[in-house]
Scaffold this active site. Structure first.
Site, PDB file in Angstrom:
ATOM      1  N   ASP A  51       0.817  -1.219   0.000  1.00  0.00           N
ATOM      2  CA  ASP A  51       0.000   0.000   0.000  1.00  0.00           C
ATOM      3  C   ASP A  51       0.854   1.275   0.000  1.00  0.00           C
ATOM      4  O   ASP A  51       0.325   2.378   0.009  1.00  0.00           O
ATOM      5  CB  ASP A  51      -0.987  -0.007   1.190  1.00  0.00           C
ATOM      6  CG  ASP A  51      -0.299  -0.102   2.537  1.00  0.00           C
ATOM      7  OD1 ASP A  51       0.653  -0.898   2.674  1.00  0.00           O
ATOM      8  OD2 ASP A  51      -0.726   0.618   3.471  1.00  0.00           O
ATOM      9  N   HIS A 105       7.925  -1.143  12.593  1.00  0.00           N
ATOM     10  CA  HIS A 105       6.848  -1.644  11.728  1.00  0.00           C
ATOM     11  C   HIS A 105       7.449  -2.596  10.693  1.00  0.00           C
ATOM     12  O   HIS A 105       6.991  -3.724  10.517  1.00  0.00           O
ATOM     13  CB  HIS A 105       6.154  -0.454  11.081  1.00  0.00           C
ATOM     14  CG  HIS A 105       5.071  -0.797  10.112  1.00  0.00           C
ATOM     15  ND1 HIS A 105       3.888  -1.368  10.492  1.00  0.00           N
ATOM     16  CD2 HIS A 105       4.995  -0.637   8.768  1.00  0.00           C
ATOM     17  CE1 HIS A 105       3.124  -1.555   9.420  1.00  0.00           C
ATOM     18  NE2 HIS A 105       3.777  -1.124   8.362  1.00  0.00           N
ATOM     19  N   HIS A 160      -1.656   6.793   6.947  1.00  0.00           N
ATOM     20  CA  HIS A 160      -3.016   6.240   7.047  1.00  0.00           C
ATOM     21  C   HIS A 160      -3.933   7.162   7.842  1.00  0.00           C
ATOM     22  O   HIS A 160      -3.487   7.808   8.802  1.00  0.00           O
ATOM     23  CB  HIS A 160      -3.020   4.867   7.735  1.00  0.00           C
ATOM     24  CG  HIS A 160      -2.448   3.766   6.910  1.00  0.00           C
ATOM     25  ND1 HIS A 160      -3.209   3.034   6.019  1.00  0.00           N
ATOM     26  CD2 HIS A 160      -1.189   3.277   6.819  1.00  0.00           C
ATOM     27  CE1 HIS A 160      -2.433   2.123   5.431  1.00  0.00           C
ATOM     28  NE2 HIS A 160      -1.198   2.255   5.891  1.00  0.00           N
TER      29      HIS A 160
HETATM   30 FE    FE Z   1       0.529   1.037   5.288  1.00  0.00          FE
HETATM   31 ZN    ZN Z   2       3.033  -0.707   6.318  1.00  0.00          ZN
END
Ligand code: FE
Ligand code: ZN
Length: 250
Positions: A51, A105, A160
């Site tokens: 993404d 992450h 996001h």
């Molecule tokens: Fe993401």
């Molecule tokens: Zn990610």
């Protein structure tokens, strides 16, 4: 600009030339650039998830340009491999960004900082942080501590729109935080009007984001009570907080 389900790709431009950060999708970005008469001069990527990189090939097919991304991750069509301490310098749009390694992450995750803006991908969100897919709690806590030390007027450009869901969780662990309640009201109003809650200011994140407040006694007490065992250090508070958030459904 909003893309996919809840991503933002960030476009930096001077009215002529543009840079796109984390293009998860090509078509909406291409038509936006075309509509505004902008030329794509570079693509910046924070980490390897689809993404965030899914639009690179489609953008390059229309306008070939350099692709900057983390050296430590597989980034499609990357031309410039970056690591902590590097700088990205562009002539048009005139831009100089510092590259910060912020593992957690993902292990190679980068953030870009300059001109008062932080592009932090999926490391820091408003009132939240990214899930630990590759790194440890200690790594992510160190990365967030590093970002939190940036100037308080820094505009935080997250990848996001997770703000409302993050606030719902934050209110369960930081129930007496008045700044958090004020941000909740404003964020709900913005979303009702279909406006983004981002960018957010670092000062506001330091005051409201529980993941940046792991050194606060009230957070340690609340998190320990909810998790059912005592957290002693900020990293332990962070680890419990992240685990509670993973299980949380509003
Ligand atoms: Fe993401
Ligand atoms: Zn990610």
């Amino acid at each position: 600009m909003p893309i996919l389900r809840d991503n933002y790709a960030w476009v930096v431009h001077d009215g002529r030339d543009a840079v796109v950060v984390d293009p998860g999708q090509a078509d909406p970005i291409l038509s936006w650039l075309h509509h505004h008469g902008l030329h794509l001069k570079a693509i910046l990527v924070t980490h390897h998830h689809g993404d965030h990189v899914g639009g690179i090939a489609g953008l390059l097919a229309q306008s070939p340009c350099p692709v900057y991304g983390p050296a430590a991750e597989p980034i499609p069509l990357r031309t410039h491999a970056l690591a902590d301490g590097d700088r990205v310098r562009l002539a048009a749009p005139a831009l100089e960004l510092a590259v910060l390694a912020v593992p957690g992450h993902t292990l190679g995750h980068l953030a870009y900082f300059g001109h008062g803006y932080l592009f932090c991908g999926d490391t820091l969100f408003s009132c939240g942080c990214g899930r630990l897919f590759e790194g440890t709690a200690a790594q992510m806590h160190a990365s967030l501590t590093r970002l939190a030390a940036l100037p308080e007027d820094t505009l935080v450009c997250c990848a996001h729109e997770y703000t409302l869901a993050n606030i719902a969780f934050a209110q369960t662990v930081d129930a007496d935080n008045l700044r958090l309640h004020a941000w909740a009201e404003l964020a709900r109003r913005l979303r009702r009007q279909q406006r983004p809650t981002l960018p957010t200011r670092m000062a506001q994140e330091r005051a409201t984001n529980p993941f940046l407040r792991c050194d606060r006694p009230e957070l340690r007490v609340a998190v320990s009570r909810m998790a059912g065992h005592e957290a002693r250090t900020p990293v332990e508070v962070f680890a419990l907080l992240r685990a509670l958030k993973d299980e949380f459904h509003a």
